[in-house]
Every structure is written in structure tokens, then in C-alpha cells.
Design an enzyme around this catalytic site. Structure first.
Site, PDB file in Angstrom:
ATOM      1  N   LYS A  32      59.501  -7.931  45.882  1.00 47.61           N
ATOM      2  CA  LYS A  32      59.850  -8.612  47.146  1.00 47.61           C
ATOM      3  C   LYS A  32      61.358  -8.554  47.339  1.00 47.61           C
ATOM      4  CE  LYS A  32      59.109 -13.048  49.551  1.00 47.61           C
ATOM      5  NZ  LYS A  32      58.496 -14.385  49.453  1.00 47.61           N
ATOM      6  N   SER A  85      55.339 -15.757  53.040  1.00 43.29           N
ATOM      7  CA  SER A  85      56.355 -14.789  53.354  1.00 43.29           C
ATOM      8  C   SER A  85      56.267 -13.500  52.541  1.00 43.29           C
ATOM      9  CB  SER A  85      57.740 -15.411  53.166  1.00 43.29           C
ATOM     10  OG  SER A  85      57.937 -15.760  51.811  1.00 43.29           O
ATOM     11  N   SER A 124      53.830 -18.867  49.682  1.00 42.18           N
ATOM     12  CA  SER A 124      54.175 -17.496  50.053  1.00 42.18           C
ATOM     13  C   SER A 124      53.624 -16.384  49.162  1.00 42.18           C
ATOM     14  CB  SER A 124      55.690 -17.342  50.139  1.00 42.18           C
ATOM     15  OG  SER A 124      56.120 -17.771  51.400  1.00 42.18           O
TER      16      SER A 124
HETATM   17  N1  GLN Z   1      55.347 -20.667  54.954  1.00 38.71           N
HETATM   18  C1  GLN Z   1      56.135 -21.632  54.284  1.00 38.71           C
HETATM   19  C2  GLN Z   1      57.494 -21.735  54.940  1.00 38.71           C
HETATM   20  O1  GLN Z   1      57.661 -21.152  55.950  1.00 38.71           O
HETATM   21  C3  GLN Z   1      56.271 -21.266  52.844  1.00 38.71           C
HETATM   22  C4  GLN Z   1      57.204 -20.156  52.625  1.00 38.71           C
HETATM   23  C5  GLN Z   1      57.340 -19.766  51.177  1.00 38.71           C
HETATM   24  O2  GLN Z   1      56.525 -20.134  50.334  1.00 38.71           O
HETATM   25  N2  GLN Z   1      58.411 -19.072  50.875  1.00 38.71           N
HETATM   26  O3  GLN Z   1      58.383 -22.360  54.484  1.00 38.71           O
END
Ligand code: GLN
Length: 485
Positions: free
Chosen positions: A78, A153, A177
Site C-alpha cells: 500500500k 482505503s 481499511s
Molecule cells: N474508512 C475509514 C475512514 O475513512 C477508515 C479508514 C482506514 O481504516 N484507514 O477513516
């Protein structure tokens, strides 16, 4: 089955038996990337040259009899984990040309296993989002239906594993994410216990929640990757000095006598009936396999988790992102008359809309006069949520929930409605708030779209949730299905 679809453990057997070389395997993955990337768009950077060099080196080691379970096997990282000499963009304009001078600990650990890094994965900008639509570079498409999101994400990581562009990937998980995209793309994704894996070199989003973990094709692979990346790191003060067990040892497929709870609050209003139906079938399967199921568990503070998360995560983000000032590194706007103007313009143009929204929310929640009402209150509720999990784990070895209330949604469907977007993480956020480990595994399909099951464990009980997930995969074949692309 073609070469690029091999799991880690399958590829390892072939490499060890010298029926396959790392160069061949790497070329197969790169070939697949070039074939499907125009449609999937999971990779921000393809590191062909580096990969082939690493593959050659791996083949030399293997020829000399020096092989680890990950040696010579392609991985995608990532793009919020630092890779020395390779761009690390966080899918942000702010870091579009940033080349880190050092490796994240997880990257060092993988390099020590002589892996092959084939590229960097697309993500929501600074890991803020649930669909990769917040990437400042481009949106990744779900390989199961290209008109839908892969989740986020870590959407690039999950989509690339699902589309067989890589054998496995690393993701990060602050509020879901790793698990939500794993669920949306029908792959296996683990968020380890807070402190299990070093975050040194992970670009910080919300430091009390962030954790790195694997996205793989099955649970065996997940255990192999965790073996490689887990462990204490003096460079990350939140990593814990516990010994790392061999996570493959628990994969016995025997879950007789384990007590599993199903918290009813996770079957939220608005959940798609297909998801609830698939979940009941999956939990019945665990019962068939010998687990004792309690369907009536209650974690009454669950509904507050979303609000708590959206105070704590933006607050920490607003502090972490203060470093992007256009002075030290990253994007820098020079078209200004003063230092302050340069800084303002750098942040105005360098950050996307969602990142700015989080910084504003966080700054507000932390500001004098509001701190007690928001941040402090959220911390108190966080303690209650944590205690509730502690109590549940006095009775149960694990808890099982859906990973997400819906199947993957259409690209564009939720971009203008942040609240709807935030809701796609209701089942995964509480886990980060409690700091416990959880895995998402494929548990069915509705009209060809993936459904994920989340298995949650006590702190540092990755072995228990891997064991349950493995037993389920031994008895089902959802995880073996591949999208037609
Ligand atoms: N979707 C969640 C957010 O927007 C979690 C994101 C993540 O786990 N990095 O913060």
C-alpha cells in the site's frame, strides 16, 4: 490454474521443488498487471525493474538452498508505507513525488525474506475513505464488477489480490481499511492487534488506531505473512515486546469447543437482507464445525463507535498532518509573497477535500472550549467500548459479524454523502477503537457481489481467529472463486 493465481504456499512448494523460478512467477504477475490494469487501476507505481532484480536474487538464494516461505514471491505494498528509493504517494498530491530515504519496518522485514516487491497500491488519500474514490490520482475498480468500488482505503491492495495481479499485498487499517476492502473484493484481510506489527515508516493517519496487516488469497497465506511482519520494533514505541508465535501452527481446522458470540448490534438497520442471510449461513457452518454459538450477545455501546471514531481519528489526523507545510518535503507552493501564504497555499492545493474535512473536524474537536465536549468525551466512550469487548471475551473466544452492511456500492454513489460513506465502516470501526484483532474472509455472494464475514478476537489472540477462519475455509470454497476479468 495459471501461475499468477497461485497462493503463497502453492508458489513456495513449486519454488522449493525448482519447478518454478521466481523470475517466471514475477513475470507472470507483471504480465497480468499489464493485462488488467487499464480496467482495474489498482497500482500507483509498478516497480518492474526492481521486481525482476529481486526475483533474480531470490532465484540465486533458492539455488543455494536458502528459502523462506515468502522468498521469491511477489507482493504489492500500500502506498502509505515507505519504500526506500520508490515513490510513496499516499495517493495524495502532497506526496506525489516523495521518494522516502528509508524503508518501513514491514518492508525491511519482507526484504529480509527476499520477497519481490512488484509495486505500490492505490488508496484513499492518506487512508481517509472507504472506496478509493478519495485517491487524488485515480479510482480503483472492483474486479468483480468494474462499475463498483473495491472498498477502501486499501482498495488497490484488495483489488489487485482479487484480480491476481499480485500473490498478496499489505494494507493498513485505521477503521476498517483492510477488512472492508477484503470483504468487498472477496479476499482474506487481517487487522492484527494494536501493537502486534510495527508502524515505523507507515505514514501516520490516526496513531492510536493505525495498524498494518496482510491481504491474501487464503488464511494459510495470511498466517505466513503475519509470521514475517509481526514483532517488537524499538523504532515504534507502540509495538509490544511479545514473542511472535508461528501462526501456521494453529491452522488445525478443529474448532470444537470454541465459544463464538454474535453481537446483535452489528446487524444494523439498513443492512442488506442478502448480507444478513449469508452471515446466518456462515455462522451455522461454524456451528456445524463444532463451535458453540450464542446468537444473543449484546454490545450496547456499539452505536456510539462511529461518532467516537469520527472525533478521535480526525483529531489525531489534524495533528499528524500538520507536518505537511511545504518546507521539509512533499508538495510546496512557491507562488506566494510570505511564508504563511506559501504554507496556506501548499495545504490548500496539496490536500483533497476529504483530507481537509478531517483536518477541520479534528482541529475543531481539539480546540479550547470544545476539547472537553468532544475529544475528552469520545475518549471516555472509547473506554466503555473497550471494556465491553473485555467483558464479552470473558465468555467468548471470538465474536462474529458481517464485515460490511452491504455489498460493494457503485462508483460515484456515495461521494457526495460523507455520512453514507462513513456508514460503510460501522462493523469495522469499533474493532480499532478497542484495539483488538479481526479478520475478514469471503463468506458468499449476492448477485455476483462479494460478502465478507468478520471474526474478532481478544488482544493478541490472532491464533484463535486464524484458526476459526481456516476451519471455515477448509469447509467452504468462497475464497477460491476468482472474478472473470
Ligand atoms: N474508512 C475509514 C475512514 O475513512 C477508515 C479508514 C482506514 O481504516 N484507514 O477513516
Amino acid at each position: 490454474m495459471t501461475m499468477h493465481q497461485l497462493t503463497i504456499h502453492e508458489a513456495h512448494e513449486l519454488l522449493k521443488a525448482k519447478q518454478l523460478s521466481s523470475v517466471e512467477l514475477t513475470k507472470a504477475s507483471l504480465g497480468r498487471i499489464h493485462q488488467v490494469e487499464p480496467e482495474v487501476r489498482a497500482l500507483v507505481t509498478i516497480t518492474d525493474e526492481l521486481a525482476l532484480k529481486q526475483a533474480q536474487k531470490a532465484d540465486e538464494l533458492i539455488a543455494a538452498g536458502d528459502i523462506s516461505p515468502l522468498t521469491g514471491i511477489p507482493v504489492l505494498i500500500k502506498d502509505n508505507m515507505c519504500t526506500k528509493g520508490t515513490k510513496t504517494t499516499c495517493s495524495s498530491k502532497m506526496l506525489e513525488n516523495f521518494v522516502p530515504p528509508y524503508n518501513a519496518t514491514v518492508v525491511e522485514k519482507l526484504n529480509a525474506c527476499s520477497v519481490v516487491i512488484i509495486g505500490k497500491a492505490n488508496m484513499d488519500e492518506f487512508a481517509m475513505g472507504s472506496s478509493t474514490e478519495n485517491s487524488a490520482l485515480f479510482t480503483t475498480h472492483n474486479p468483480w464488477d468494474l462499475s463498483r468500488v473495491p472498498g477502501g482505503s486499501s482498495g488497490g491492495s484488495a483489488a489487485a489480490v482479487a484480480a491476481s495481479e499480485t500473490i498478496y499485498a499489505l494494507g493498513s487499517d485505521t477503521g476498517g481499511s483492510i477488512r472492508q476492502p477484503a470483504g468487498f473484493c472477496s479476499v482474506t484481510g487481517l487487522k492484527p492487534t494494536y501493537g502486534r506489527v510495527s508502524r515505523y515508516g507507515l505514514v501516520a493517519f490516526a496513531s492510536s488506531l493505525d495498524q498494518i496487516g496482510p491481504l491474501t488469497q487464503d488464511v494459510t497465506d495470511c498466517a505466513l505473512v503475519l509470521n514475517a511482519i509481526a514483532g517488537y520494533d524499538p523504532r515504534d514505541s507502540t509495538s509490544v515486546p511479545y514473542p511472535t508465535p508461528d501462526y501456521t501452527q494453529c491452522l488445525t481446522a478443529n474448532i470444537k469447543g470454541l465459544h463464538i458470540g454474535v453481537p446483535k448490534e452489528y446487524f444494523v438497520e439498513g443492512m442488506q437482507t442478502e448480507v444478513a442471510t449469508a452471515m446466518r449461513a456462515a455462522i451455522n457452518k461454524l456451528e456445524e464445525l463444532g463451535a458453540t454459538i450464542d446468537w444473543e450477545v449484546s454490545l450496547p455501546h456499539t452505536p456510539y463507535a462511529l461518532a467516537v471514531y469520527y472525533i478521535i481519528a480526525p483529531s489525531e489526523a489534524s495533528a499528524n498532518l500538520a507536518r505537511y507545510d511545504g518546507v521539509k518535503y512533499g508538495y510546496s507552493c512557491q507562488d506566494a509573497d510570505s511564508m504563511w501564504e506559501a504554507m496556506e497555499k501548499t495545504r490548500q492545493h496539496g490536500f483533497g477535500a476529504e483530507v481537509k474535512r478531517r483536518i477541520m473536524l479534528g482541529t475543531y474537536a481539539l480546540s479550547a472550549g470544545y476539547y472537553d465536549a468532544y475529544y475528552l468525551k469520545a475518549q471516555k466512550v472509547r473506554t466503555l467500548i473497550r471494556q465491553e469487548f473485555d467483558q464479552a471475551f470473558e465468555k467468548f473466544d471470538a465474536l462474529v459479524t458481517p464485515t460490511s452492511p452491504t455489498v460493494p456500492f457503485k462508483i460515484g454513489e456515495r461521494v457526495d454523502d460523507p455520512l453514507q460513506m462513513y456508514l460503510s465502516d460501522v462493523c469495522t470501526l469499533p474493532i480499532n477503537i478497542a484495539g483488538v484483532p479481526a479478520i475478514s474472509i469471503p463468506a458468499g455472494f449476492a448477485n455476483g457481489l462479494p460478502i465478507g464475514m468478520q471474526i474478532i478476537g481478544k488482544p493478541f489472540s490472532e491464533e484463535t481467529i486464524l484458526k476459526i477462519a481456516h476451519a471455515y475455509q477448509q469447509a467452504t470454497d468462497w475464497h477460491k472463486k476468482k472474478p472473470e476479468i
